[in-house]
Design a protein around this motif. Sequence first.
Motif, PDB file in Angstrom:
ATOM      1  N   ALA B 171     -37.312 -42.785 -25.222  1.00 37.07           N
ATOM      2  CA  ALA B 171     -36.875 -43.631 -26.341  1.00 37.07           C
ATOM      3  C   ALA B 171     -35.422 -43.328 -26.688  1.00 37.07           C
ATOM      4  O   ALA B 171     -34.635 -44.241 -26.963  1.00 37.07           O
ATOM      5  CB  ALA B 171     -37.781 -43.398 -27.553  1.00 37.07           C
ATOM      6  N   THR B 172     -35.078 -42.059 -26.663  1.00 36.35           N
ATOM      7  CA  THR B 172     -33.702 -41.675 -26.977  1.00 36.35           C
ATOM      8  C   THR B 172     -32.729 -42.265 -25.964  1.00 36.35           C
ATOM      9  O   THR B 172     -31.649 -42.752 -26.324  1.00 36.35           O
ATOM     10  CB  THR B 172     -33.575 -40.142 -26.987  1.00 36.35           C
ATOM     11  N   ILE B 173     -33.119 -42.220 -24.703  1.00 37.72           N
ATOM     12  CA  ILE B 173     -32.246 -42.765 -23.651  1.00 37.72           C
ATOM     13  C   ILE B 173     -32.010 -44.252 -23.882  1.00 37.72           C
ATOM     14  O   ILE B 173     -30.874 -44.740 -23.843  1.00 37.72           O
ATOM     15  CB  ILE B 173     -32.875 -42.527 -22.254  1.00 37.72           C
ATOM     16  N   ILE B 174     -33.084 -44.975 -24.144  1.00 38.46           N
ATOM     17  CA  ILE B 174     -32.941 -46.418 -24.336  1.00 38.46           C
ATOM     18  C   ILE B 174     -32.079 -46.723 -25.561  1.00 38.46           C
ATOM     19  O   ILE B 174     -31.160 -47.543 -25.511  1.00 38.46           O
ATOM     20  CB  ILE B 174     -34.331 -47.077 -24.486  1.00 38.46           C
ATOM     21  N   ALA B 175     -32.368 -46.049 -26.664  1.00 38.22           N
ATOM     22  CA  ALA B 175     -31.602 -46.287 -27.889  1.00 38.22           C
ATOM     23  C   ALA B 175     -30.121 -46.014 -27.662  1.00 38.22           C
ATOM     24  O   ALA B 175     -29.263 -46.837 -28.003  1.00 38.22           O
ATOM     25  CB  ALA B 175     -32.142 -45.422 -29.023  1.00 38.22           C
ATOM     26  N   ALA B 176     -29.831 -44.875 -27.059  1.00 35.96           N
ATOM     27  CA  ALA B 176     -28.425 -44.502 -26.879  1.00 35.96           C
ATOM     28  C   ALA B 176     -27.720 -45.462 -25.929  1.00 35.96           C
ATOM     29  O   ALA B 176     -26.565 -45.855 -26.163  1.00 35.96           O
ATOM     30  CB  ALA B 176     -28.334 -43.068 -26.352  1.00 35.96           C
ATOM     31  N   GLN B 177     -28.404 -45.870 -24.879  1.00 35.99           N
ATOM     32  CA  GLN B 177     -27.784 -46.797 -23.928  1.00 35.99           C
ATOM     33  C   GLN B 177     -27.509 -48.151 -24.587  1.00 35.99           C
ATOM     34  O   GLN B 177     -26.441 -48.737 -24.395  1.00 35.99           O
ATOM     35  CB  GLN B 177     -28.676 -46.996 -22.702  1.00 35.99           C
ATOM     36  N   GLU B 178     -28.464 -48.638 -25.343  1.00 38.79           N
ATOM     37  CA  GLU B 178     -28.267 -49.932 -25.995  1.00 38.79           C
ATOM     38  C   GLU B 178     -27.111 -49.855 -26.988  1.00 38.79           C
ATOM     39  O   GLU B 178     -26.286 -50.767 -27.080  1.00 38.79           O
ATOM     40  CB  GLU B 178     -29.552 -50.361 -26.711  1.00 38.79           C
TER      41      GLU B 178
END
Lengths: 207, 207
Positions: B171-178
């Motif tokens: 979830a952190t990866i997706i949030a940060a990438q977005e």
Amino acid sequence: MLAFLLDPAAQSGPADGASDMHPTRNRLISVATRLFQQRGYHAIGLAEILALSETPKGSLYHHFPGGKPELAEACVARIAESSLAAIDRLSGSGLDMIGFLRRLSEVTAAWLQRTDWLDGSLLAVIGQEQGGANGPLSEAVRIAYQRIEMRLARWLMAEGIAVARARDMAATIIAAQEGALVLARSRHDAAPVTLVTDMLCSMVERG
Amino acid sequence: MLAFLLDPAAQSGPADGASDMHPTRNRLISVATRLFQQRGYHAIGLAEILALSETPKGSLYHHFPGGKPELAEACVARIAESSLAAIDRLSGSGLDMIGFLRRLSEVTAAWLQRTDWLDGSLLAVIGQEQGGANGPLSEAVRIAYQRIEMRLARWLMAEGIAVARARDMAATIIAAQEGALVLARSRHDAAPVTLVTDMLCSMVERG
DNA sequence: GCCAGCATAGACCGACCAGTCTAGCGGGGT
DNA sequence: ACCCCGCTAGACTGGTCGGTCTATGCTGGC
């Protein structure tokens, strides 16, 4: 970012320099900001803004001769001012960056839940809608992000971090927070906000 | 997320199971995806989609009886499928998560510059526009995020990370990438993408 | 050759959009 | 007392929106 502090600040009284402006103009910006950040720029018609703010169309075009785009610019500018003011307030109260991030996380999570995931980031939604366009509205968003980033970087530098690293960290903080907001809203779950905050805190701790 | 791999994949040939669908339907989804991810759902009229894809209106409503919302749902679903396929392809090729993040960063930066910052994240822009609404479109975005998150979490678990932590990291990866995508587009500068990637890599390294 | 169906084609519609325009209110200055 | 003008008020307009409808290919099965 930090849009939630509009509610307490703008409604409570003469902070932000917003109260010295004309009440109708003020009301238009407040209502439009809320609607735009909930559903985006293009989804909101002037009719809805005028109805909710109980304002006739003539007043809108009196205060914002440029129409809808100019109103949206004013919304973006106010978000920027509020965010800067909030950062200054917290950084001046002896809080360190870690404390700020923790507090930001808590307030953001509470805000998302309180508004039933309806509110989002005005800068993010308008920035995405305007995309790579070069209009004054996307320029306003760019400037808003830049000013917030510089204010955060200044704070980090005051904590002894070198200028280049401080700017990088500030940009990272903004990006991660905005992304967390996007994901949290979509999931109706504040977890991404706290997860991203944890990651940002260890980044700041490591320097 | 990972929207850019639509171009190479969908155009190159029979990957993604997209080529077995009707060519008109396929063309509509491709054009609509590009337009939506550049300017959002509400800013794009059917007229523009039909003109760019050289499709008459009757065909659109033949393939998508639900009209614009159904077309957008199909776009979101395809983005999800493409993203999952890309993750599987890379995770199956011996790459580890760090390598994936680095590669994602490079490709994302190149994509942003190549499209002159016009393209953005379809999931982010539609998710933000739909906000906390409970329509099928925002549900599609939610499911898309969830599927991508689960696929990333599975990969992390295969690298020995505990299930709860793996999901948090995903979830952190997706949030940060977005978020990096949002900020990079607004600034016309790919730096946020690499900065966020650095932070994500150290998060993964630390476990 | 002919029919059945899927698919294309685009004219057409009412609703709604942002924006314009004229009229009227009301209060501070003189 | 009067007027001026910042502001309110909302009817009106041309254009565009998503969506519907009928008519017409086009093609594979018989």
